[in-house]
Design a protein around this motif. Structure first.
Motif, PDB file in Angstrom:
ATOM      1  N   ILE A  47      -2.459  -0.215  10.881  1.00  0.00           N
ATOM      2  CA  ILE A  47      -1.826  -1.362  10.421  1.00  0.00           C
ATOM      3  C   ILE A  47      -0.767  -1.017   9.404  1.00  0.00           C
ATOM      4  O   ILE A  47      -0.061  -2.175   8.774  1.00  0.00           O
ATOM      5  CB  ILE A  47      -3.038  -2.408   9.789  1.00  0.00           C
ATOM      6  CG1 ILE A  47      -3.490  -1.873   8.560  1.00  0.00           C
ATOM      7  CG2 ILE A  47      -4.045  -2.609  10.915  1.00  0.00           C
ATOM      8  CD1 ILE A  47      -4.509  -2.765   7.904  1.00  0.00           C
ATOM      9  N   GLY A  48      -0.443  -0.036   9.170  1.00  0.00           N
ATOM     10  CA  GLY A  48       0.720   0.203   8.202  1.00  0.00           C
ATOM     11  C   GLY A  48      -0.004  -0.022   6.537  1.00  0.00           C
ATOM     12  O   GLY A  48       0.970  -0.163   5.973  1.00  0.00           O
TER      13      GLY A  48
ATOM     14  N   PHE B 266       3.291  -9.758  -3.324  1.00  0.00           N
ATOM     15  CA  PHE B 266       3.416  -8.771  -4.330  1.00  0.00           C
ATOM     16  C   PHE B 266       2.139  -8.533  -5.297  1.00  0.00           C
ATOM     17  O   PHE B 266       1.902  -7.562  -5.604  1.00  0.00           O
ATOM     18  CB  PHE B 266       4.504  -9.251  -5.543  1.00  0.00           C
ATOM     19  CG  PHE B 266       5.070  -8.587  -6.492  1.00  0.00           C
ATOM     20  CD1 PHE B 266       5.759  -7.633  -6.585  1.00  0.00           C
ATOM     21  CD2 PHE B 266       4.227  -8.930  -7.915  1.00  0.00           C
ATOM     22  CE1 PHE B 266       6.064  -6.872  -7.802  1.00  0.00           C
ATOM     23  CE2 PHE B 266       4.286  -8.129  -9.129  1.00  0.00           C
ATOM     24  CZ  PHE B 266       5.236  -7.231  -8.773  1.00  0.00           C
ATOM     25  N   PHE B 267       1.528  -9.746  -5.255  1.00  0.00           N
ATOM     26  CA  PHE B 267       0.275  -9.920  -6.030  1.00  0.00           C
ATOM     27  C   PHE B 267      -0.614 -10.831  -5.637  1.00  0.00           C
ATOM     28  O   PHE B 267      -0.086 -12.127  -5.684  1.00  0.00           O
ATOM     29  CB  PHE B 267       0.421  -9.940  -7.598  1.00  0.00           C
ATOM     30  CG  PHE B 267      -0.720 -10.038  -8.355  1.00  0.00           C
ATOM     31  CD1 PHE B 267      -1.426  -8.870  -8.516  1.00  0.00           C
ATOM     32  CD2 PHE B 267      -1.130 -11.060  -8.833  1.00  0.00           C
ATOM     33  CE1 PHE B 267      -2.780  -8.893  -9.344  1.00  0.00           C
ATOM     34  CE2 PHE B 267      -2.275 -11.357  -9.783  1.00  0.00           C
ATOM     35  CZ  PHE B 267      -3.028 -10.083  -9.989  1.00  0.00           C
ATOM     36  N   ASN B 268      -1.603 -10.586  -5.046  1.00  0.00           N
ATOM     37  CA  ASN B 268      -2.564 -11.498  -4.484  1.00  0.00           C
ATOM     38  C   ASN B 268      -2.329 -11.791  -2.905  1.00  0.00           C
ATOM     39  O   ASN B 268      -1.280 -11.987  -2.610  1.00  0.00           O
ATOM     40  CB  ASN B 268      -2.477 -12.927  -5.036  1.00  0.00           C
ATOM     41  CG  ASN B 268      -3.845 -13.791  -5.221  1.00  0.00           C
ATOM     42  OD1 ASN B 268      -4.281 -14.087  -4.195  1.00  0.00           O
ATOM     43  ND2 ASN B 268      -4.397 -14.093  -6.361  1.00  0.00           N
ATOM     44  N   GLY B 269      -3.492 -11.833  -1.994  1.00  0.00           N
ATOM     45  CA  GLY B 269      -3.394 -12.276  -0.522  1.00  0.00           C
ATOM     46  C   GLY B 269      -3.287 -11.158   0.042  1.00  0.00           C
ATOM     47  O   GLY B 269      -3.504 -11.142   1.388  1.00  0.00           O
ATOM     48  N   GLU B 270      -2.822  -9.793  -0.654  1.00  0.00           N
ATOM     49  CA  GLU B 270      -2.559  -8.850   0.452  1.00  0.00           C
ATOM     50  C   GLU B 270      -3.845  -8.273   1.070  1.00  0.00           C
ATOM     51  O   GLU B 270      -4.067  -7.837   2.353  1.00  0.00           O
ATOM     52  CB  GLU B 270      -1.811  -7.609  -0.201  1.00  0.00           C
ATOM     53  CG  GLU B 270      -2.667  -7.016  -1.581  1.00  0.00           C
ATOM     54  CD  GLU B 270      -2.585  -7.937  -2.745  1.00  0.00           C
ATOM     55  OE1 GLU B 270      -3.731  -8.352  -3.181  1.00  0.00           O
ATOM     56  OE2 GLU B 270      -1.562  -8.508  -3.122  1.00  0.00           O
ATOM     57  N   ASP B 271      -4.921  -8.642   0.360  1.00  0.00           N
ATOM     58  CA  ASP B 271      -6.021  -7.938   0.927  1.00  0.00           C
ATOM     59  C   ASP B 271      -6.695  -8.748   2.076  1.00  0.00           C
ATOM     60  O   ASP B 271      -7.349  -8.335   3.123  1.00  0.00           O
ATOM     61  CB  ASP B 271      -7.268  -8.042  -0.042  1.00  0.00           C
ATOM     62  CG  ASP B 271      -7.462  -9.322  -0.828  1.00  0.00           C
ATOM     63  OD1 ASP B 271      -6.704 -10.302  -0.646  1.00  0.00           O
ATOM     64  OD2 ASP B 271      -8.178  -9.089  -1.898  1.00  0.00           O
ATOM     65  N   ILE B 272      -6.164 -10.183   2.191  1.00  0.00           N
ATOM     66  CA  ILE B 272      -6.750 -10.967   3.357  1.00  0.00           C
ATOM     67  C   ILE B 272      -5.794 -10.764   4.593  1.00  0.00           C
ATOM     68  O   ILE B 272      -6.189 -10.350   5.752  1.00  0.00           O
ATOM     69  CB  ILE B 272      -6.282 -12.705   2.912  1.00  0.00           C
ATOM     70  CG1 ILE B 272      -7.207 -13.013   1.736  1.00  0.00           C
ATOM     71  CG2 ILE B 272      -6.474 -13.301   4.129  1.00  0.00           C
ATOM     72  CD1 ILE B 272      -7.079 -14.563   1.186  1.00  0.00           C
ATOM     73  N   GLU B 273      -4.473 -10.217   4.106  1.00  0.00           N
ATOM     74  CA  GLU B 273      -3.637  -9.781   5.385  1.00  0.00           C
ATOM     75  C   GLU B 273      -4.435  -8.623   5.962  1.00  0.00           C
ATOM     76  O   GLU B 273      -4.189  -8.069   7.127  1.00  0.00           O
ATOM     77  CB  GLU B 273      -2.366  -9.718   4.709  1.00  0.00           C
ATOM     78  CG  GLU B 273      -1.225  -9.162   5.740  1.00  0.00           C
ATOM     79  CD  GLU B 273      -0.767 -10.217   6.684  1.00  0.00           C
ATOM     80  OE1 GLU B 273      -0.466  -9.864   7.990  1.00  0.00           O
ATOM     81  OE2 GLU B 273      -0.806 -11.420   6.449  1.00  0.00           O
ATOM     82  N   PHE B 274      -4.425  -7.424   5.151  1.00  0.00           N
ATOM     83  CA  PHE B 274      -5.237  -6.232   5.458  1.00  0.00           C
ATOM     84  C   PHE B 274      -6.290  -6.477   6.168  1.00  0.00           C
ATOM     85  O   PHE B 274      -6.265  -5.852   7.381  1.00  0.00           O
ATOM     86  CB  PHE B 274      -5.689  -5.494   4.363  1.00  0.00           C
ATOM     87  CG  PHE B 274      -5.752  -4.107   4.188  1.00  0.00           C
ATOM     88  CD1 PHE B 274      -5.048  -3.136   3.730  1.00  0.00           C
ATOM     89  CD2 PHE B 274      -7.207  -3.595   4.666  1.00  0.00           C
ATOM     90  CE1 PHE B 274      -5.088  -1.826   3.870  1.00  0.00           C
ATOM     91  CE2 PHE B 274      -7.436  -2.224   4.841  1.00  0.00           C
ATOM     92  CZ  PHE B 274      -6.244  -1.574   4.396  1.00  0.00           C
ATOM     93  N   CYS B 275      -7.265  -7.248   5.913  1.00  0.00           N
ATOM     94  CA  CYS B 275      -8.660  -7.398   6.842  1.00  0.00           C
ATOM     95  C   CYS B 275      -8.038  -8.161   8.075  1.00  0.00           C
ATOM     96  O   CYS B 275      -8.619  -7.776   9.125  1.00  0.00           O
ATOM     97  CB  CYS B 275      -9.490  -8.491   6.033  1.00  0.00           C
ATOM     98  SG  CYS B 275     -10.164  -7.402   4.466  1.00  0.00           S
ATOM     99  N   PHE B 276      -7.137  -9.046   7.955  1.00  0.00           N
ATOM    100  CA  PHE B 276      -6.899  -9.747   9.284  1.00  0.00           C
ATOM    101  C   PHE B 276      -6.301  -8.969  10.195  1.00  0.00           C
ATOM    102  O   PHE B 276      -6.615  -8.947  11.562  1.00  0.00           O
ATOM    103  CB  PHE B 276      -6.083 -10.806   8.732  1.00  0.00           C
ATOM    104  CG  PHE B 276      -5.592 -12.090   9.813  1.00  0.00           C
ATOM    105  CD1 PHE B 276      -6.200 -13.304  10.071  1.00  0.00           C
ATOM    106  CD2 PHE B 276      -4.634 -11.818  10.785  1.00  0.00           C
ATOM    107  CE1 PHE B 276      -6.006 -14.000  11.125  1.00  0.00           C
ATOM    108  CE2 PHE B 276      -4.125 -12.650  11.811  1.00  0.00           C
ATOM    109  CZ  PHE B 276      -4.945 -13.887  11.926  1.00  0.00           C
ATOM    110  N   SER B 277      -5.263  -8.028   9.664  1.00  0.00           N
ATOM    111  CA  SER B 277      -4.666  -7.095  10.579  1.00  0.00           C
ATOM    112  C   SER B 277      -5.812  -6.050  11.206  1.00  0.00           C
ATOM    113  O   SER B 277      -5.636  -5.745  12.302  1.00  0.00           O
ATOM    114  CB  SER B 277      -3.628  -6.505   9.818  1.00  0.00           C
ATOM    115  OG  SER B 277      -2.804  -7.150   9.329  1.00  0.00           O
ATOM    116  N   LEU B 278      -6.656  -5.582  10.498  1.00  0.00           N
ATOM    117  CA  LEU B 278      -7.908  -4.805  11.060  1.00  0.00           C
ATOM    118  C   LEU B 278      -8.428  -5.380  11.964  1.00  0.00           C
ATOM    119  O   LEU B 278      -9.077  -4.719  12.986  1.00  0.00           O
ATOM    120  CB  LEU B 278      -8.636  -4.293   9.711  1.00  0.00           C
ATOM    121  CG  LEU B 278      -8.140  -3.118   8.674  1.00  0.00           C
ATOM    122  CD1 LEU B 278      -9.027  -2.903   7.614  1.00  0.00           C
ATOM    123  CD2 LEU B 278      -7.827  -2.009   9.489  1.00  0.00           C
TER     124      LEU B 278
END
Length: 249
Positions: A151-152, A159-171
């Motif tokens: 997933i790159g 920048f800050f906040n929300g990136e972990d949700i995107e990370f899990c969604f992509s996984l």
């Protein structure tokens, strides 16, 4: 990440054996972690916030669980706040428009045992037992390197906040399991960087708090436009964006 609090000097002094990466500017959580992950050689990588205390051999035992199932792409242990409450971010669903509406209107708190209303907080699931979840937190996120590479790793649009949700969604889109393992835990002094939570161990300037709140709301817009915007009629999707704009201000 261009820290100005003396942490660079402290690491050099106390841990001279550590390979320290010094970014000249603050790239944010996502892009900053992507710089660091290029140096990682292990098949499993742990992203861990600095405002945490490890308990119960949480890292070693979490690693054992992740390696026990080849379908687990990422895992979090139980993340507790200093008063013993669960940090909900380590155990939650995705912020669909309905889940977000139920969460921000208080319906999730009124009906915590309801999958219909508590979809984002996932409080209807037993947080004392191990199971799959949609989303865990970047506070303690253990991931297989092969899964992260697919997933790159972190999406630098955040920048800050929300990136972990995107990370899990992509996984999840790639077919990996996201696992919650509460047999071990860490303590999270949440808000020590943003100042948005009373559990912080440091005082944060008001300007930093306002900036952090703006980033949090902006993260909602980024995620919504990436994954949900085209799935709804124009009137509805513009209404959602209007609500997010209100949170930003």
């Amino acid at each position: 990440n261009a820290s100005s609090d003396g942490s660079v000097e402290a690491v050099k002094d106390r841990f001279p054996q550590v390979e320290l990466i010094e970014n000249e500017t603050n790239l944010g959580f996502a892009a900053g972690n992507n710089v660091g992950v290029k140096y990682a050689k292990s098949p499993v990588i742990l992203f861990l916030n600095p405002d945490t205390v490890i308990k119960d051999h949480a890292i070693q035992k979490s690693l054992e669980v992740l390696l026990s199932d080849p379908d687990i792409g990422a895992l979090s242990c139980k993340v507790e706040l200093p008063d013993g409450r669960l940090d909900y971010s380590c155990h939650r669903g995705f912020p669909t428009p309905w889940n977000s509406f139920a969460y921000f209107t208080g319906l999730a708190k009124m009906f915590p045992a309801s999958p219909l209303f508590a979809g984002y907080s996932a409080s209807y699931l037993d947080t004392d037992k191990s199971h799959e979840v949609d989303c865990i937190s970047g506070t303690f996120l253990m991931v297989r390197k092969i899964a992260g590479e697919q997933i790159g790793f972190w999406d630098k649009d955040y920048f800050f906040n929300g990136e972990d949700i995107e990370f899990c969604f992509s996984l999840k889109k790639k077919g990996w399991k996201i696992y919650y393992y509460p047999e071990v835990k860490i303590i999270h002094f949440k808000g020590s960087s943003s100042g948005l939570w009373q559990t912080a161990v440091t005082k944060v300037e008001k300007r930093t708090k306002l900036t952090s709140a703006t980033y949090a709301a902006s993260a909602m817009r980024i995620f919504y436009k990436k994954h949900y915007y085209k799935k709804y009629p124009p009137i509805f999707r513009d209404f959602v964006l209007w609500g997010i704009k209100l949170l930003e201000h």
